[in-house]
Structures are given as structure tokens and as C-alpha cells.
Design a protein around this motif. Structure first.
Motif, PDB file in Angstrom:
ATOM      1  N   CYS A   1      37.028  62.521 -21.566  1.00  0.00           N
ATOM      2  CA  CYS A   1      36.344  61.822 -22.870  1.00  0.00           C
ATOM      3  C   CYS A   1      35.387  60.660 -22.200  1.00  0.00           C
TER       4      CYS A   1
ATOM      5  N   THR B   1      32.290  62.429 -21.213  1.00  0.00           N
ATOM      6  CA  THR B   1      31.296  62.926 -22.690  1.00  0.00           C
ATOM      7  C   THR B   1      31.162  61.923 -23.742  1.00  0.00           C
TER       8      THR B   1
ATOM      9  N   LEU C   1      36.109  66.085 -28.270  1.00  0.00           N
ATOM     10  CA  LEU C   1      36.206  66.979 -27.139  1.00  0.00           C
ATOM     11  C   LEU C   1      36.977  68.215 -27.350  1.00  0.00           C
TER      12      LEU C   1
ATOM     13  N   GLY D   1      34.554  72.140 -24.477  1.00  0.00           N
ATOM     14  CA  GLY D   1      35.305  71.004 -24.215  1.00  0.00           C
ATOM     15  C   GLY D   1      36.871  71.564 -23.921  1.00  0.00           C
TER      16      GLY D   1
END
Length: 313
Positions: A201, A204, A211, A217
């Protein structure tokens, strides 16, 4: 008992607060001066994250960062983030003497290895803390409890009377905690959860839920967990991917979205705990001959990010 909480953020205050409510002699130690000053002057206040109920103040026997003013303790709970463990111990050496029991409830792997550099195994305890929280403002924390807030055990030797005293104190303050000889599997399962959500996390910049809802993800999460399970098995710890991924179901069913603590560290340009999570899994994998390319890559990327905060757009 005379007890010090070394690292009195939200979780440290939560543990220390319940020990103080049980009538123990408790000292909070933390470099966050405004937080310590507020607690020393006005007491600790907390907000129940589930009900919104406010509670306090709780006054401690001391709150500051000078171990000389406290002296040797019967028990020291180490509650700092993993990267700061050595500095915290060496900077607060006056809290320890030849009888002090040192208990780590920190996230991740390798914490007992660090403590063994300073203390004999029979004086070390380790475990897992399920109750979370955050500092809302200096002197005021939000806390979240569960039906088992702490699971812990002695690193070497049979359970001593001191652990019974701690359990009795937590029971007295309505903070359910348990001694558990099978703690390693529980710790590795939680490590798997922290490995799949925190740093992914952070990289990203997504909430855990966003996610997990993205197909790539979600695939990344499953690859991370498969490697954690493989390394745990190689170390002789029996865990299962479905138990780790149960946290995925819980996150997706949660009423709100959240950034896990590792993502919050990246957001606020702080040092992360990657070396005790994905980095530790990769390190053990190399030692044991277990391939961990996904966790290795996650660790490398986080190191690049946290080493170059000032250069990023």
C-alpha cells in the motif's frame, strides 16, 4: 511490579495504561516530548475506537525520556518501532539490571534476535499485540481492543510467576491477555498479513481495500503470502495461506477504508519497518534457500522510496 514502557506511542500507552489501572507502578518512556509533557501534566486520555467513549485521565508514576530518573525496573515492555530497538535500549540502559524481564510486543521478525544481543534468553519475553490505536493529539490516544489483546510467552524456560502477575494485572484492568506456547505460528501469520498490506500500500499509495480490489493488486498479495508461508515452513513454523488471507476478507468487509501503518509511514516520509517484514522474509529466504523474489522486490522498492523522500515529486 515496577514497569517501564519503552516506546509510549498509542499502543505503548494502551498497554501501560491498563497496567496502571491495575495498580502497578508504571513509567512511560518516549522521545515525543509534547506527548510525555501532556501526560505528565494532565494525565492520559483515551477514546474507544469502537464506541467513541472517552476515558481518563490516567496518571502514571512518570512520563518522559530520562531513564536515570526511573532506574531499574522489574519489567520493560519494548514498544518502539523495530528500527529503533537498539538505540532505545542503549539510550535507556538505566532501566535494566540483572533481574529485569524484557518483553517485546513489536511487529515483525527478528526482535528477539536483537534482544539476545543484550539480555539472556531466560529474561526475554515475546509476543503479539492485537489491540491497535493512534495518537489523536499529545496526551490523547484512540484505542481498539479485541477479545485477546496480548499473546506472549517466555523465550526460554517455563512460565514464571512474573508472567502470572502480568496476566492478573491485565485481567484486573479488563484487557484480555494470554500466555501461549504456540506463539510462533501466530506471529508468522500476522507477519504475513503485515507483509501483504503495509509496504504494498505504501508503494501503490492506496488503501488496503483499493489494493485488494484491483486484480493485479490481489495477485501481488497472494504471491507475497505464498512466499511468507514457504519461508515459515522452512523455519519449522506451520502456518497456512488461508489463515493469513482471512485478513483480506475482513478488510474487504470493513465499513471504512484504511491506510495500513506502513503506508502511513511512507505518506509522512518516515522510516518504515520493512526490514522486519518483507525484508526479513527475504533475508530468511536467502539463508534457507527459499526463493522470495516478490518480497525481495517490495523491500528494495521501499528502501529506494524511504532513502529518497527529499528527491521525489
Amino acid at each position: 511490579m515496577k514497569i517501564a514502557i519503552l516506546g509510549a506511542g498509542a499502543t505503548g500507552c494502551n498497554v501501560g495504561g491498563h497496567l496502571k489501572l491495575a495498580g502497578e507502578e508504571v513509567y512511560l518512556m518516549d522521545p515525543f516530548q509534547a506527548h510525555m509533557d501532556a501526560i505528565r501534566e494532565h494525565g492520559l486520555f483515551w477514546c474507544d475506537g469502537a464506541t467513541g467513549e472517552e476515558f481518563g485521565p490516567i496518571f502514571f508514576d512518570g512520563a518522559g525520556n530520562d531513564a536515570k530518573e526511573v532506574g531499574p525496573c522489574d519489567v520493560v515492555f519494548v514498544q518502539t518501532k523495530n528500527p529503533f530497538t537498539k538505540a532505545a535500549i542503549e539510550g535507556h540502559w538505566e532501566l535494566f539490571d540483572d533481574h529485569t524481564t524484557v518483553i517485546t510486543l513489536q511487529n515483525g521478525l527478528g526482535t528477539t534476535d536483537t534482544l539476545l544481543e543484550y539480555f539472556p534468553a531466560e529474561r526475554i519475553g515475546y509476543g503479539i499485540l492485537y489491540s491497535g490505536g493512534q495518537i489523536l493529539e499529545p496526551g490523547r490516544i484512540q484505542m481498539l481492543h479485541s477479545d485477546r489483546n496480548i499473546l506472549f510467552r517466555r523465550l526460554q524456560g517455563e512460565k514464571s510467576a512474573l508472567y502470572d502477575e502480568l496476566l492478573a494485572a491485565f485481567e484486573k484492568s479488563d484487557f484480555p491477555s494470554y500466555y501461549n506456547d504456540e506463539i510462533d505460528a501466530i506471529i508468522w501469520t500476522k507477519v504475513g498479513v503485515n507483509c501483504f498490506c503495509n509496504m504494498a500500500c505504501g508503494i501503490t499509495r492506496l488503501t488496503m481495500q483499493k489494493l485488494l480490489r484491483h486484480p493485479n493488486g490481489n495477485a501481488l498479495v497472494e504471491n507475497i503470502v505464498d512466499e511468507v508461508v514457504a519461508v515459515a515452513h522452512a523455519k519449522g513454523v506451520e502456518i497456512h495461506a488461508e489463515d493469513v488471507l482471512h485478513a483480506r476478507t475482513m478488510a474487504l468487509n470493513a465499513p471504512t477504508e484504511n491506510y495500513p501503518s506502513g503506508a502511513q509511514d511512507v505518506m509522512h516520509k518516515k522510516l518504515t519497518e520493512v526490514d522486519s517484514l518483507n525484508g526479513a522474509v527475504a533475508r530468511y529466504g536467502r539463508e534457507l534457500g527459499v526463493p522470495t523474489p516478490v518480497n525481495e522486490t517490495i523491500s528494495n522498492l521501499i528502501h529506494v522510496i524511504q532513502d529518497t523522500y527529499s528527491d521525489q515529486f
